[in-house]
Design a protein around this motif. Sequence first.
Motif, PDB file in Angstrom:
ATOM      1  N   ARG A  30      20.260  -4.601  25.988  1.00 33.01           N
ATOM      2  CA  ARG A  30      21.094  -3.472  26.390  1.00 33.01           C
ATOM      3  C   ARG A  30      22.544  -3.645  25.966  1.00 33.01           C
ATOM      4  O   ARG A  30      23.060  -4.752  25.898  1.00 33.01           O
ATOM      5  CB  ARG A  30      21.078  -3.308  27.912  1.00 33.01           C
ATOM      6  N   SER A  31      23.176  -2.522  25.725  1.00 34.52           N
ATOM      7  CA  SER A  31      24.630  -2.429  25.631  1.00 34.52           C
ATOM      8  C   SER A  31      25.073  -1.717  26.892  1.00 34.52           C
ATOM      9  O   SER A  31      24.584  -0.623  27.193  1.00 34.52           O
ATOM     10  CB  SER A  31      25.065  -1.630  24.408  1.00 34.52           C
ATOM     11  N   VAL A  32      25.967  -2.334  27.641  1.00 34.60           N
ATOM     12  CA  VAL A  32      26.331  -1.833  28.959  1.00 34.60           C
ATOM     13  C   VAL A  32      27.825  -1.536  29.014  1.00 34.60           C
ATOM     14  O   VAL A  32      28.639  -2.324  28.538  1.00 34.60           O
ATOM     15  CB  VAL A  32      25.975  -2.871  30.054  1.00 34.60           C
ATOM     16  N   ARG A  33      28.157  -0.397  29.601  1.00 32.55           N
ATOM     17  CA  ARG A  33      29.544  -0.064  29.933  1.00 32.55           C
ATOM     18  C   ARG A  33      29.689  -0.245  31.427  1.00 32.55           C
ATOM     19  O   ARG A  33      29.039   0.461  32.202  1.00 32.55           O
ATOM     20  CB  ARG A  33      29.878   1.376  29.563  1.00 32.55           C
ATOM     21  N   TYR A  34      30.539  -1.193  31.847  1.00 32.73           N
ATOM     22  CA  TYR A  34      30.814  -1.356  33.267  1.00 32.73           C
ATOM     23  C   TYR A  34      31.973  -0.437  33.616  1.00 32.73           C
ATOM     24  O   TYR A  34      33.092  -0.633  33.162  1.00 32.73           O
ATOM     25  CB  TYR A  34      31.132  -2.816  33.611  1.00 32.73           C
ATOM     26  N   THR A  35      31.690   0.589  34.414  1.00 31.14           N
ATOM     27  CA  THR A  35      32.687   1.600  34.732  1.00 31.14           C
ATOM     28  C   THR A  35      33.305   1.415  36.113  1.00 31.14           C
ATOM     29  O   THR A  35      34.162   2.202  36.510  1.00 31.14           O
ATOM     30  CB  THR A  35      32.067   3.012  34.633  1.00 31.14           C
ATOM     31  N   GLY A  36      32.887   0.380  36.844  1.00 29.54           N
ATOM     32  CA  GLY A  36      33.451   0.116  38.164  1.00 29.54           C
ATOM     33  C   GLY A  36      34.840  -0.489  38.068  1.00 29.54           C
ATOM     34  O   GLY A  36      35.280  -0.955  37.017  1.00 29.54           O
ATOM     35  N   THR A  37      35.554  -0.480  39.184  1.00 29.78           N
ATOM     36  CA  THR A  37      36.917  -1.018  39.208  1.00 29.78           C
ATOM     37  C   THR A  37      37.018  -2.341  39.957  1.00 29.78           C
ATOM     38  O   THR A  37      38.063  -2.978  39.930  1.00 29.78           O
ATOM     39  CB  THR A  37      37.885  -0.005  39.847  1.00 29.78           C
ATOM     40  N   ASP A  55      25.066  -7.077  25.809  1.00 27.18           N
ATOM     41  CA  ASP A  55      26.487  -6.834  25.530  1.00 27.18           C
ATOM     42  C   ASP A  55      27.013  -5.978  26.665  1.00 27.18           C
ATOM     43  O   ASP A  55      26.371  -4.996  27.059  1.00 27.18           O
ATOM     44  CB  ASP A  55      26.676  -6.078  24.210  1.00 27.18           C
ATOM     45  N   ILE A  56      28.190  -6.341  27.191  1.00 22.65           N
ATOM     46  CA  ILE A  56      28.764  -5.572  28.291  1.00 22.65           C
ATOM     47  C   ILE A  56      30.261  -5.428  28.087  1.00 22.65           C
ATOM     48  O   ILE A  56      30.937  -6.375  27.664  1.00 22.65           O
ATOM     49  CB  ILE A  56      28.425  -6.194  29.666  1.00 22.65           C
ATOM     50  N   THR A  57      30.759  -4.226  28.364  1.00 27.75           N
ATOM     51  CA  THR A  57      32.178  -3.916  28.183  1.00 27.75           C
ATOM     52  C   THR A  57      32.704  -3.229  29.436  1.00 27.75           C
ATOM     53  O   THR A  57      32.199  -2.164  29.808  1.00 27.75           O
ATOM     54  CB  THR A  57      32.379  -2.970  26.983  1.00 27.75           C
ATOM     55  N   PRO A  58      33.729  -3.801  30.088  1.00 33.39           N
ATOM     56  CA  PRO A  58      34.360  -3.091  31.203  1.00 33.39           C
ATOM     57  C   PRO A  58      35.267  -1.997  30.634  1.00 33.39           C
ATOM     58  O   PRO A  58      36.101  -2.271  29.770  1.00 33.39           O
ATOM     59  CB  PRO A  58      35.160  -4.177  31.921  1.00 33.39           C
ATOM     60  N   THR A  59      35.085  -0.761  31.085  1.00 37.78           N
ATOM     61  CA  THR A  59      35.875   0.339  30.536  1.00 37.78           C
ATOM     62  C   THR A  59      36.940   0.861  31.492  1.00 37.78           C
ATOM     63  O   THR A  59      37.780   1.655  31.097  1.00 37.78           O
ATOM     64  CB  THR A  59      34.963   1.505  30.107  1.00 37.78           C
ATOM     65  N   ARG A  82      34.804 -15.161  31.874  1.00 38.76           N
ATOM     66  CA  ARG A  82      35.268 -13.911  32.482  1.00 38.76           C
ATOM     67  C   ARG A  82      35.792 -12.980  31.398  1.00 38.76           C
ATOM     68  O   ARG A  82      36.484 -13.419  30.474  1.00 38.76           O
ATOM     69  CB  ARG A  82      36.400 -14.197  33.465  1.00 38.76           C
ATOM     70  N   THR A  83      35.496 -11.687  31.536  1.00 40.32           N
ATOM     71  CA  THR A  83      36.054 -10.725  30.585  1.00 40.32           C
ATOM     72  C   THR A  83      37.566 -10.664  30.758  1.00 40.32           C
ATOM     73  O   THR A  83      38.096 -10.940  31.825  1.00 40.32           O
ATOM     74  CB  THR A  83      35.439  -9.318  30.774  1.00 40.32           C
ATOM     75  N   ALA A  88      37.160  -5.430  27.030  1.00 39.35           N
ATOM     76  CA  ALA A  88      36.918  -6.811  26.592  1.00 39.35           C
ATOM     77  C   ALA A  88      35.416  -7.075  26.588  1.00 39.35           C
ATOM     78  O   ALA A  88      34.842  -7.480  27.586  1.00 39.35           O
ATOM     79  CB  ALA A  88      37.637  -7.798  27.506  1.00 39.35           C
ATOM     80  N   THR A  89      34.783  -6.831  25.473  1.00 40.67           N
ATOM     81  CA  THR A  89      33.330  -6.964  25.375  1.00 40.67           C
ATOM     82  C   THR A  89      32.891  -8.419  25.436  1.00 40.67           C
ATOM     83  O   THR A  89      33.511  -9.294  24.831  1.00 40.67           O
ATOM     84  CB  THR A  89      32.823  -6.325  24.073  1.00 40.67           C
TER      85      THR A  89
END
Length: 108
Positions: A30-37, A55-59, A82-83, A88-89
């Motif tokens: 998976r490619s994941v967008r972390y949209t939480g704060t 792969d994960i990216t905080p947006t 840590r991102t 920061a992917t």
Amino acid sequence: MGHFGISVGAQMLKNYSGGSFTLDSSWNGRSVRYTGTADITITVPNNLPWGFSLDITPTAASGVITFVASSGGAVFSKTGLRTNGQYATASLRMISPCVFTLRGDLQV
């Protein structure tokens, strides 16, 4: 549950906004967008399938993702687990059973 999936070719793009969690095989490839704060921790268990990758990216402007290995496993990175802020992917890859590398825009 704070997430949904969208098909993108052979890979799945997943948005996630929930709290800390433990990976399972459903996250593989998976490619994941972390949209939480909030800051979250992703636990990497020692029973994931061979070749697991994520792969994960905080947006959001805030929300750091920390990776930890469960008992009997290991996650290695030269720069940290840590991102390093927004967009920061981080890429997690299994390199042998129970052993993972973490690459990307990371911090200690």
